[in-house]
Each structure stands twice: as structure tokens, then as C-alpha cells.
Write an enzyme that holds these catalytic residues in place. Sequence first.
Site, PDB file in Angstrom:
ATOM      1  CG  LEU A  21      34.005  40.682  37.494  1.00  0.00           C
ATOM      2  CD1 LEU A  21      34.829  41.887  37.946  1.00  0.00           C
ATOM      3  CD2 LEU A  21      32.691  41.162  36.863  1.00  0.00           C
ATOM      4  CG  ASP A  63      50.325  30.455  40.304  1.00  0.00           C
ATOM      5  OD1 ASP A  63      49.921  31.633  40.322  1.00  0.00           O
ATOM      6  OD2 ASP A  63      50.845  29.904  41.290  1.00  0.00           O
ATOM      7  CG  ASN A  90      39.276  39.001  35.917  1.00  0.00           C
ATOM      8  OD1 ASN A  90      38.540  39.834  36.428  1.00  0.00           O
ATOM      9  ND2 ASN A  90      39.108  37.694  36.115  1.00  0.00           N
ATOM     10  CB  SER A 141      41.973  48.608  39.418  1.00  0.00           C
ATOM     11  OG  SER A 141      42.378  49.094  40.672  1.00  0.00           O
ATOM     12  CE1 TYR A 155      41.060  42.795  45.927  1.00  0.00           C
ATOM     13  CE2 TYR A 155      39.993  44.869  46.478  1.00  0.00           C
ATOM     14  CZ  TYR A 155      40.162  43.808  45.619  1.00  0.00           C
ATOM     15  OH  TYR A 155      39.453  43.758  44.433  1.00  0.00           O
ATOM     16  CE  LYS A 159      42.471  44.322  42.540  1.00  0.00           C
ATOM     17  NZ  LYS A 159      42.588  43.612  41.249  1.00  0.00           N
ATOM     18  CB  THR A 190      32.324  37.266  41.260  1.00  0.00           C
ATOM     19  OG1 THR A 190      32.999  38.017  42.297  1.00  0.00           O
ATOM     20  CG2 THR A 190      31.974  38.224  40.118  1.00  0.00           C
TER      21      THR A 190
END
Length: 291
Positions: A21, A63, A90, A141, A155, A159, A190
Site C-alpha cells: 500500500l 526504522d 503506513n 489502521s 495485531y 491497531k 500486498t
Amino acid sequence: MRTSASKTDRVWFITGASRGLGRAFAEAALAAGDRVAAAARSAGPLEELAAAHPGRVLPLTVDVTDREAAFSAVAEAVAHFGRLDIVVNNAGMLSMGMVEEFTEAEARAQMDINFFGALWVSQAVLPTLREQGSGHIVQISSIGALAGFPSSGLYGASKFALEGMSEALAMEAAGFGVKVSIVQPGGYWTDLYSAMHTTTAREEYAPLRAELEKQFSEGSIDSAPELAAEALLKLVDSDEPPLRLLLGSMVYDLAFDVSRKRMDTWAAWEDVSRAAEHGIPAPGVVAAAHQ
């Protein structure tokens, strides 16, 4: 939705810009006539993009989990382009596994990139955006922030944390003319899944894993990243961008379904909720009054 056609030659700062993305966002911004500070852990893949757009792309190796490095990258971008207009957080990773399976190192790594990386970049760009009296921070997000799902608990937690921080940030930055938006994408083609980290599986969760694999194989919907990039351009072109933007029909429907179920649950337990509150004076005030 009101948009402005005069918003050209903007400067973007995009993390995770080398692929997926992030790369689609960078290419869309360049196609719109803007300039891009493209940040990634390895800037090598960005050299081709920079060569194709002389003077309009600044590849940055950074980083973002390193706070000092994030601040340095932002400072370099501002020094190079003179300003920042759109910041897209992102950079991220996906760690899959049951909550019980995560080691401390795995859990911290998930939070470091998805939450702290975005936090450090947001902090780093705010002085410039405040001084300008303008700017737009876009936090990428996930559908994972709409609700918790088996095998993506950490994960989702990263978010959820990102969104909680960003809601506060939006209110804090508004007085300086800085906008904040949270984008919640569904599935896109992706390398998020091919590059994901997985925990060491516990045998106890084998039946649940088998059921999840069946669901994924039957109901996975993924789209071209370019569609997300088109939506992002519409978002940043808007004079009144929303705090949240859903990307994809599946995510849109899920958001409403989750919200309705939560409201139904809250309503069903309304009596218990309201009974748990009855204001009284502070204990210290009561004690003082009887002395």
C-alpha cells in the site's frame, strides 16, 4: 464531501513506502503532481521510483521503531522539501497467533512497528505542521481495529492502540489547523500475509486453526492496492476529511454489524450499567465535614 482541485505540489511523508500500500500511495501522490519523502527500512526499492521522478522523491532509510531515527528522517525531509503537507503512517507488520502463544519479544515487536512507529512519526512531524498551521496526518489502521478476531489478537491490539491515540491526537492538533484521519482498509494484494510472522502453534488450538483456515479460503476478498490509493487521494483532497474512512464493502458492512451488536449488548445491560453510578461527595470532603 467538498474537494479542492487547487491542492497541487504537496509534500508527502510516507512510511513503509517501498512496497504494498505504501508504494501505491507514493505512486498515486507522484501521479497527482506532488512530491514524496518515501521512508522504508530499506530504501533500495525506492531508488527506481526516485530515478523515474527526478527531484520529486527523497528516499529515506529509517526504522520507525527507533524514535531518534524517525525524528531524524522527518527533519531530513523538511530540510529537503521545506515543508510537509501529508503524513501517511503506513509502516506495519502482521503477527498471527493465538494470544496465549505470543512471547514477550513477539508481542513487543508487533506493538513497536504498528503503534510506536506511528506515534514517533506523529510526534516528529507535529512541530512542523503546527508552525505551518496546516497539514494532514493519515494513520493506516485495519479491519482488525473494528473488533477482535481469533489469531490476530496482538495485531488488533496494536491497531486499537493506534486508533485510540489518533482520536486524541485529532482533537489536540485541530486547534493548530492540523487534520488527522484514520483509514481502515480491508484486504489488498500486498505482501502483508506472505511476510507475516507466525507464533509457535500450540496443539490445543489446532481445531480452531482448521476452522479459521476454512473461513479464510472461502471468504477472503482482496483488491488491487491502487484502489486504496485512489481512496486516499480523495481523502486528502477533501476540505473536510473524516476522522475515519472505511475501505471496502466487506469492512463497511462489518463496521455496521459490529456497531449494532455492541449497541444491542449495551442496551440489554443498561440497568446494570446505570446502577453502577451514583455520585457522592469525595470521601475526604465527607470526613472533613464531620470534624
